[in-house]
Scaffold this motif. Sequence first.
Motif, PDB file in Angstrom:
ATOM      1  N   THR A  10       2.727  -1.076   4.877  1.00  0.00           N
ATOM      2  CA  THR A  10       2.221  -0.344   3.371  1.00  0.00           C
ATOM      3  C   THR A  10       1.239  -1.516   3.009  1.00  0.00           C
ATOM      4  OG1 THR A  10       4.003  -1.698   2.359  1.00  0.00           O
ATOM      5  CG2 THR A  10       4.451   0.491   2.825  1.00  0.00           C
TER       6      THR A  10
ATOM      7  N   VAL B   4       4.021   3.747  -3.153  1.00  0.00           N
ATOM      8  CA  VAL B   4       3.839   3.395  -2.004  1.00  0.00           C
ATOM      9  C   VAL B   4       5.337   2.858  -1.467  1.00  0.00           C
ATOM     10  CG1 VAL B   4       2.858   1.633  -0.404  1.00  0.00           C
ATOM     11  CG2 VAL B   4       1.643   2.336  -2.577  1.00  0.00           C
TER      12      VAL B   4
ATOM     13  N   CYS C 207       4.959  -0.523  -5.903  1.00  0.00           N
ATOM     14  CA  CYS C 207       4.832  -0.806  -4.588  1.00  0.00           C
ATOM     15  C   CYS C 207       6.403  -1.031  -4.245  1.00  0.00           C
ATOM     16  CB  CYS C 207       4.104  -2.179  -4.326  1.00  0.00           C
ATOM     17  SG  CYS C 207       2.290  -1.810  -4.662  1.00  0.00           S
TER      18      CYS C 207
ATOM     19  N   GLY D  37       6.905  -5.763  -2.222  1.00  0.00           N
ATOM     20  CA  GLY D  37       6.207  -5.000  -2.930  1.00  0.00           C
ATOM     21  C   GLY D  37       5.722  -6.006  -3.829  1.00  0.00           C
TER      22      GLY D  37
ATOM     23  N   GLY E  59       5.732  -4.051  -8.692  1.00  0.00           N
ATOM     24  CA  GLY E  59       6.577  -4.379  -7.231  1.00  0.00           C
ATOM     25  C   GLY E  59       7.683  -5.252  -7.388  1.00  0.00           C
TER      26      GLY E  59
ATOM     27  N   ASN F 250       2.438  -7.417  -2.159  1.00  0.00           N
ATOM     28  CA  ASN F 250       1.714  -6.255  -2.125  1.00  0.00           C
ATOM     29  C   ASN F 250       0.949  -6.350  -3.430  1.00  0.00           C
ATOM     30  OD1 ASN F 250       1.510  -5.814   0.472  1.00  0.00           O
ATOM     31  ND2 ASN F 250       2.752  -3.858   0.317  1.00  0.00           N
ATOM     32  N   THR F 251       1.650  -6.304  -4.501  1.00  0.00           N
ATOM     33  CA  THR F 251       1.031  -6.394  -5.872  1.00  0.00           C
ATOM     34  C   THR F 251       0.037  -7.143  -6.410  1.00  0.00           C
ATOM     35  OG1 THR F 251       3.095  -4.845  -6.768  1.00  0.00           O
ATOM     36  CG2 THR F 251       1.645  -6.530  -8.406  1.00  0.00           C
TER      37      THR F 251
END
Length: 303
Positions: free
Chosen positions: A32, A203, A22, A55, A51, A58-59
């Motif tokens: 994302t 991503v 990510c 990111g 990430g 998101n992880t």
Amino acid sequence: MRGRRTYAREVVQKLTDTALICEGGGMRASYTSGMVVALLEAGLHLPWVGGISAGASNTCNYLSHDPWRARHSFTDFASDPRFGNWRSFARGQGWFNAQYIYEETSLPDQALPFDWDTFAANPAQVRIGAFDAAAGEQVWWGREDLATLRDLMVRVRASSTMPVVMPPVTIDGRVYVDGALGASAGIALDAARADGFERFLVVLTQERGYRKAEQRGDWYLRQHFRRFPAIPQALAARPARYNAVREELFDLEASGAAYLFVPEQMPVGNGERDVAKLAASHEAGLAQARREIPAIRDFLGVT
């Protein structure tokens, strides 16, 4: 919490050979984060997730199986009066009030409570990247460093600490800033390879034709970071590193070793605060991710 939803936590099919990477990008993760939601909807749970910066958020939301938090972290939450502004910047808390965003809101009964039990029970490997400001080195943290919720969130905060606009983070006597300054250039491909993976679902947060321009303001950065000269040096080197990593990813995509989720159009910048724009960005990313899930299934070899 009202309106909060989670999806079934059973793994549809055990996946063992592909790493999920990510990329960061500040509020571009509003787009994302749609991929996080789509993967959870599809029951696709990968064995390694890494990430940097946004990111890393998101992880964590992916590994805690929390689509509600994935969305709200980068949309509605921007309207929180403690999210950050020039007043928090003047107080030394940062343009993004990072301690509040990461370490306080993740607690139970706060704005973005984090499901620590699900994250801790998830068998997937995790890597969160930051930059050691004194040593000038990329650092990767894994589950061995994440015994508690605070251990996790202070490291996500460090990974996300954009120089100048957010104050550096000290962990165990070491000073850290945004992991995108390291050799990985913000994309955890090297970390996944170091852990033995050769196939990657990546991503990205920039459009396919994007190339990072050279860093400006070198004199100011050298003055601002006199104590940590590795920071302006890393900022100056980052565009070339970033563009090189992306080119490598495109080569991996062409060879069949990587599937790249690349925004069809990135509608927001990394500092966007307009909730309506962020919500629209998330919906656009979610729509693209849902369209691509069949192709991702094919890449992963699942039905």
